[in-house]
Design a protein around this motif. Structure first.
Motif, PDB file in Angstrom:
ATOM      1  N   GLY B 302      29.669  34.770  52.892  1.00 40.14           N
ATOM      2  CA  GLY B 302      30.146  35.149  51.562  1.00 40.14           C
ATOM      3  C   GLY B 302      30.341  33.983  50.607  1.00 40.14           C
ATOM      4  O   GLY B 302      30.930  34.146  49.539  1.00 40.14           O
ATOM      5  N   GLY B 305      29.478  34.421  46.947  1.00 40.93           N
ATOM      6  CA  GLY B 305      30.159  35.442  46.148  1.00 40.93           C
ATOM      7  C   GLY B 305      29.681  36.859  46.404  1.00 40.93           C
ATOM      8  O   GLY B 305      30.029  37.773  45.640  1.00 40.93           O
ATOM      9  N   GLU B 306      28.904  37.060  47.472  1.00 47.08           N
ATOM     10  CA  GLU B 306      28.417  38.395  47.784  1.00 47.08           C
ATOM     11  C   GLU B 306      29.607  39.367  47.854  1.00 47.08           C
ATOM     12  O   GLU B 306      30.517  39.176  48.652  1.00 47.08           O
ATOM     13  CB  GLU B 306      27.686  38.400  49.139  1.00 47.08           C
ATOM     14  CG  GLU B 306      26.502  37.446  49.222  1.00 47.08           C
ATOM     15  CD  GLU B 306      26.872  36.030  49.688  1.00 47.08           C
ATOM     16  OE1 GLU B 306      28.025  35.607  49.451  1.00 47.08           O
ATOM     17  OE2 GLU B 306      25.991  35.378  50.266  1.00 47.08           O
ATOM     18  N   PRO B 307      29.575  40.438  47.026  1.00 43.60           N
ATOM     19  CA  PRO B 307      30.789  41.257  46.871  1.00 43.60           C
ATOM     20  C   PRO B 307      31.220  41.999  48.139  1.00 43.60           C
ATOM     21  O   PRO B 307      32.395  42.299  48.300  1.00 43.60           O
ATOM     22  CB  PRO B 307      30.414  42.247  45.761  1.00 43.60           C
ATOM     23  CG  PRO B 307      28.932  42.175  45.627  1.00 43.60           C
ATOM     24  CD  PRO B 307      28.506  40.832  46.105  1.00 43.60           C
ATOM     25  N   ALA B 312      34.746  37.766  49.732  1.00 43.09           N
ATOM     26  CA  ALA B 312      35.025  38.470  48.482  1.00 43.09           C
ATOM     27  C   ALA B 312      36.101  39.524  48.703  1.00 43.09           C
ATOM     28  O   ALA B 312      36.968  39.747  47.840  1.00 43.09           O
ATOM     29  CB  ALA B 312      33.751  39.119  47.943  1.00 43.09           C
ATOM     30  N   ARG B 313      36.069  40.145  49.870  1.00 40.48           N
ATOM     31  CA  ARG B 313      37.081  41.169  50.134  1.00 40.48           C
ATOM     32  C   ARG B 313      38.458  40.532  50.337  1.00 40.48           C
ATOM     33  O   ARG B 313      39.469  41.079  49.905  1.00 40.48           O
ATOM     34  CB  ARG B 313      36.662  42.043  51.316  1.00 40.48           C
ATOM     35  CG  ARG B 313      35.484  42.979  50.904  1.00 40.48           C
ATOM     36  CD  ARG B 313      35.079  43.957  51.984  1.00 40.48           C
ATOM     37  NE  ARG B 313      34.356  43.280  53.058  1.00 40.48           N
ATOM     38  CZ  ARG B 313      34.681  43.354  54.353  1.00 40.48           C
ATOM     39  NH1 ARG B 313      35.698  44.099  54.752  1.00 40.48           N
ATOM     40  NH2 ARG B 313      33.976  42.708  55.245  1.00 40.48           N
ATOM     41  N   ALA B 315      39.408  37.854  48.769  1.00 40.62           N
ATOM     42  CA  ALA B 315      39.826  37.390  47.440  1.00 40.62           C
ATOM     43  C   ALA B 315      40.381  38.520  46.592  1.00 40.62           C
ATOM     44  O   ALA B 315      41.201  38.303  45.705  1.00 40.62           O
ATOM     45  CB  ALA B 315      38.654  36.727  46.720  1.00 40.62           C
ATOM     46  N   SER B 316      39.906  39.751  46.852  1.00 41.62           N
ATOM     47  CA  SER B 316      40.377  40.874  46.036  1.00 41.62           C
ATOM     48  C   SER B 316      41.314  41.780  46.841  1.00 41.62           C
ATOM     49  O   SER B 316      41.597  42.896  46.412  1.00 41.62           O
ATOM     50  CB  SER B 316      39.174  41.656  45.501  1.00 41.62           C
ATOM     51  OG  SER B 316      38.394  42.135  46.576  1.00 41.62           O
ATOM     52  N   ASN B 339      24.887  32.601  40.769  1.00 37.81           N
ATOM     53  CA  ASN B 339      26.040  33.094  41.532  1.00 37.81           C
ATOM     54  C   ASN B 339      27.368  32.557  41.015  1.00 37.81           C
ATOM     55  O   ASN B 339      28.418  32.882  41.568  1.00 37.81           O
ATOM     56  CB  ASN B 339      25.897  32.704  43.006  1.00 37.81           C
ATOM     57  CG  ASN B 339      24.665  33.321  43.638  1.00 37.81           C
ATOM     58  OD1 ASN B 339      24.101  34.283  43.117  1.00 37.81           O
ATOM     59  ND2 ASN B 339      24.239  32.776  44.763  1.00 37.81           N
ATOM     60  N   ALA B 342      30.292  35.004  40.198  1.00 36.73           N
ATOM     61  CA  ALA B 342      30.764  35.689  41.407  1.00 36.73           C
ATOM     62  C   ALA B 342      31.599  34.736  42.256  1.00 36.73           C
ATOM     63  O   ALA B 342      32.649  35.119  42.785  1.00 36.73           O
ATOM     64  CB  ALA B 342      29.577  36.236  42.195  1.00 36.73           C
ATOM     65  N   ARG B 345      34.897  33.958  40.525  1.00 39.59           N
ATOM     66  CA  ARG B 345      35.813  35.100  40.669  1.00 39.59           C
ATOM     67  C   ARG B 345      36.554  35.019  41.997  1.00 39.59           C
ATOM     68  O   ARG B 345      37.746  35.294  42.083  1.00 39.59           O
ATOM     69  CB  ARG B 345      35.034  36.419  40.584  1.00 39.59           C
ATOM     70  CG  ARG B 345      35.094  37.088  39.215  1.00 39.59           C
ATOM     71  CD  ARG B 345      34.709  38.559  39.263  1.00 39.59           C
ATOM     72  NE  ARG B 345      33.334  38.776  39.684  1.00 39.59           N
ATOM     73  CZ  ARG B 345      32.273  38.668  38.876  1.00 39.59           C
ATOM     74  NH1 ARG B 345      32.440  38.360  37.608  1.00 39.59           N
ATOM     75  NH2 ARG B 345      31.066  38.881  39.336  1.00 39.59           N
ATOM     76  N   ILE B 346      35.826  34.639  43.039  1.00 35.46           N
ATOM     77  CA  ILE B 346      36.442  34.531  44.360  1.00 35.46           C
ATOM     78  C   ILE B 346      37.441  33.384  44.390  1.00 35.46           C
ATOM     79  O   ILE B 346      38.565  33.528  44.886  1.00 35.46           O
ATOM     80  CB  ILE B 346      35.343  34.356  45.428  1.00 35.46           C
ATOM     81  CG1 ILE B 346      34.661  35.706  45.639  1.00 35.46           C
ATOM     82  CG2 ILE B 346      35.917  33.809  46.728  1.00 35.46           C
ATOM     83  CD1 ILE B 346      33.523  35.663  46.615  1.00 35.46           C
TER      84      ILE B 346
END
Lengths: 554, 554
Positions: B302, B305-307, B312-313, B315-316, B339, B342, B345-346
């Motif tokens: 990841g 930044g692969e959602p 990514a999971r 991070a959110s 990327n 993305a 964001r992470i």
């Protein structure tokens, strides 16, 4: 701003409605003794997960029934992320006075003319002071990537707040207008109770290089270019363009501006004396066309890869200027995250056409407009604030800036990392988060403002990823079964009708099942068609298209 | 490969079907005396203007009726952009022998098992030689960001070609397996007629830092992390992960792998001895969960930044591992253009949760896998090739690499910048472009391969930007006028039905006009409805939705 603790007369309330946790749509609201003061009112540009959105505004819903209490909007400088939302706020109350420096107000006026708003402008200069209601304002020069930037000090009975705006501390700016550190020091002596500090480069080590240090690389471009020189930069970066004009003049070239915002802003900057050019240096594009290639300089927009701007069209051969062997393209600009692929596409396109492309990746042709770690630490040590709130930045920038404040000795409980909507009260010399107002993304989308929902955006993303399948079911009123069809229309993927043959029996079964259970309501039939089609598509196509059901009684 | 000049028996033909003008889907085809040799067969990852696309394949349409002539596929190393398309080529002819090093073939086999293909594998080592039809192959060790990379020398009657694959020249690699410059020199002595050279970093000045120089920063993370350490990197970067394992072991931590490809590849690398770990260092995630936080290391996918990836999971907040205060996240990876948002964001999400995020922006935790200007110039001077074709790169990289070849003295007409499909013939020691085969983007999209068209992609982009409007017109058979409605269904923007009220009279007029002129063909009515709706939307909504017309006889 309801449901918040009552605000004593000697306290100041501060709420950022944008700019915290993001780079853009900066807007900070000050409240004191019932009056409101707005500092900056900018837009945020959408990311790739917000397709089709024009811009994003700060969410001033909480202000909506208190617009009459706004004593003024103060603009720190003329960038879109600080002034872009002003027309939308003035659309709700046109007579709010707007305070700013000369260049800032001239850029704003040009924008307001497009929106057909005649604003109440109040021009100020560095060193100037002004009282608006209970707020005593003082303006200090700051240096940034646009001329005429201001920091603003706000004095109230709650104490002294210093808001840097966007700034850096170039010690040799082209206009010799340095960030007023002497003023920062004087305020520090007086006692800054709260320091709001630009965080954009708080995670960049060292010091930001001076704008004038770009001169050798820009000069080299003009000295060595055998044919045309095409420069792309931000349409508001007056000093960068000044360096280009100077180099062009030295090497006997003429300059034409291309692109609406470039022509407009540079026109204003010339008129007001922020940009200086010898007579005859700047010409229109028709005049330029008649000159030999080695006398030509074009200055255009599109440095961020915007597909409709002149530069992108030159790179893909969709422009009257046919870029080719011997032409030199200078991208005198940053690369804003998210624009990399678009910009590299342009560099590749121009390179493939034979142009020599000079950009920040291969030459020193850009410096940032923001203070890095080195400068920020100087600032903290000069101001020695009691309380600090990092502003203008994503989470990582705010955290880095908070760490800098701590490293210079600001007490841990006096450094607040706040988000948009967080309510910060300054009282008895102590700043604290006391509550929050609800804020959302306010999308400008076509003709609408604040109408586009997150659900619609999620639909757009799904449409863009997987396309749409319209399923038309003509249903026999008597039997509840398909009268014919179904008809399927696909957009965004396989158009081959045979791909949908296996859907028909699925829908027939779905409708037969519904008829058996005497389900006749159109909405329920639609739901079942969607469910059946989605599940079929996942298996048969390994896709998840948006399904639009059309149920019609035959 | 029709419509091309005849190829003499003592000439060699080379066509890149991918990898020229792009970073990815590398595939070079050699033709000699009627036989074909394929070097690499990888995938390209889509950009943001190719939404929904899974991967892009090289276009081997020109090979389709000559599959039987392929003597082998040679794989230079195990990255997706070099092996990812092999399953698709083997699906067309499963018995093509695949030649590669042990790790490369083991990564390929794992992939082929998923595709249910049992390949004919031929394992080779550096220093090895092998004849396939008229091609004499020799393999040389190269160092890259995955172990066991090979350059390949191809000898035919036309001369000697050296293909570098992806490479760099780390002089202190963890596995002590340096790029075989002595071999390059020996081939140079023999006379390299054509040199195909990796261009990825040809525009990066200086020398690529050694992998081992990352040790201090990685070590510092483990020495100072108060709670968990979560590392994200590429699932094939065995040496980077080795450094993480070493640091974890030194500091008494255990390590678990998270993410399908990470678990699979590191399992293979351990099994084959490319990754070494003391007994008990690597544990499963259940065991890890029972350990105190300061004994924990997670290594996961990841980093781009692969959602849907673990990082990514986290991070959110959508992952069972609840990242918080005191946790340290190490992104030991590059940032592939496109990327950035993305990944940021992470970083922002993790920072906002209280984690300390260490990444290439704030620490020395990544080096590239490709040779920079410094190394490339050494290579050219050691090999002294007669002809050069830069490979593996976008236009800007190919151009930069060509300039390097020229700077070392290769003759100007012997440095060829070619594109995908360009046919290069090597004859009498001279390489020249003699023609081209047609190549396109071959999209893997859901279940389909090569079916998705550029038109469908343009539709997806339009759908994603502006949504879709389905217009249902029930038309009275007798009058040709609207029997009721029209019904309008919007997806991706305003759902408020009142927005469409002003469309009804427009469509009524359109259909009345058609009826007047006795236009009754459904296709023509649909066209007129689309045109009228589009023009209405531009004015009323300032949008350009995709319009799907549904005309039904009432």
């Amino acid at each position: 701003m309801a449901d918040l603790p009552a605000l004593p007369d000697d306290a100041l309330r501060i709420v950022a409605l944008g700019g915290l946790g993001e780079i853009g749509r900066n807007m900070t609201v000050f409240e004191h003794q019932g009056a409101l003061l707005v500092v900056d009112c900018g837009v945020l540009f959408p990311e790739e997960h917000q397709p089709g959105v024009d811009v994003i505004l700060p969410d001033w819903t909480a202000l909506r029934d208190r617009l009459a209490d706004i004593t003024a909007i103060v603009l720190t400088h003329g960038h879109e992320d600080h002034i872009g939302a002003v027309p939308y706020l003035l659309a709700e109350r046109p007579d709010i006075p707007v305070i700013g420096s000369r260049l800032t107000l001239s850029f704003l006026s040009a924008k307001l003319t497009e929106h057909r708003i005649t604003p109440a402008l109040v021009e100020v200069r560095e060193g100037g002071k002004l009282d608006r209601g209970p707020f005593s304002l003082e303006f200090l020069a700051v240096n940034h990537s646009i001329p005429d930037g201001l920091a603003v000090a706000v004095r109230t009975r709650a104490g002294l707040v210093l808001h840097t705006g966007d700034f850096k501390m170039d010690q040799f700016p082209l206009d010799k207008r340095i960030t007023d550190l002497r003023g920062f020091a004087r305020l520090g002596e007086e006692g800054v109770d709260l320091f709001l500090v630009d965080s954009t480069n708080a995670d960049v080590p060292g010091f930001t290089t001076s704008e004038r240090d770009l001169a050798p690389a820009i000069e080299a471009v003009f000295r060595t270019a055998p044919r045309r020189v095409i420069v792309s930069s931000f349409a508001s970066h007056v000093h960068r363009i000044q360096q280009v004009l100077d180099a062009a003049h030295t090497h006997g070239r003429k300059v034409a501006f291309v692109g609406r915002s470039m022509v407009r802003n540079m026109g204003l900057a010339c008129e007001l004396g922020y940009l200086t050019a010898p007579d005859g240096l700047i010409v229109d594009t028709q005049t330029l066309e008649r000159l030999p290639d080695n006398k030509v300089t074009l200055v255009c927009t599109g440095s961020q890869g915007e597909p409709m701007a002149a530069l992108a069209r030159m790179a893909s051969g969709r422009h009257t200027i046919n870029v080719g062997d011997g032409d030199t393209v200078l991208l005198a600009s940053s690369l804003i995250p998210g624009n990399e692929n678009a910009v590299y596409r342009i560099i590749n396109g121009l390179t493939a056409r034979g142009a020599n492309v000079v950009h920040k990746g291969n030459a020193k042709v850009h410096v940032s407009g923001h203070a890095s770690v080195g400068e920020l630490v100087y600032c903290y040590n000069i101001v020695r604030p009691s309380n600090v709130v990092p502003i203008h930045g994503e989470a990582r920038h705010l955290k880095a800036n908070a760490d800098l404040a701590l490293s210079t000795g600001v007490a841990r409980d006096r450094v607040l990392i706040a988000g948009n909507g967080d309510v910060i009260d300054l009282h008895d010399g102590h700043a604290a988060i006391t509550g929050a107002v609800e804020v959302h993304e306010v999308y400008v989308d076509g003709h609408t403002v604040g109408v586009l929902t997150e659900d619609s955006l999620a639909e757009r993303r799904a449409l863009g990823q997987d396309g749409v399948l319209t399923v038309i079911a003509l249903i026999d009123r008597d039997t509840g079964l398909l009268a014919e069809g179904p008809d399927v229309i696909a957009r965004g993927f396989v158009h081959d009708e045979s791909a949908f043959e296996s859907l028909a029996p699925v829908l027939e079964k779905t409708l037969a099942g519904a008829a058996e259970r005497a389900v006749t309501a159109t909405a329920e039939l639609e739901r079942r068609i969607v469910r059946a089609t989605e599940s079929w598509a996942r298996k048969a196509l390994r896709r998840q298209p948006v399904v639009v059901p059309v149920v019609i009684d035959a």
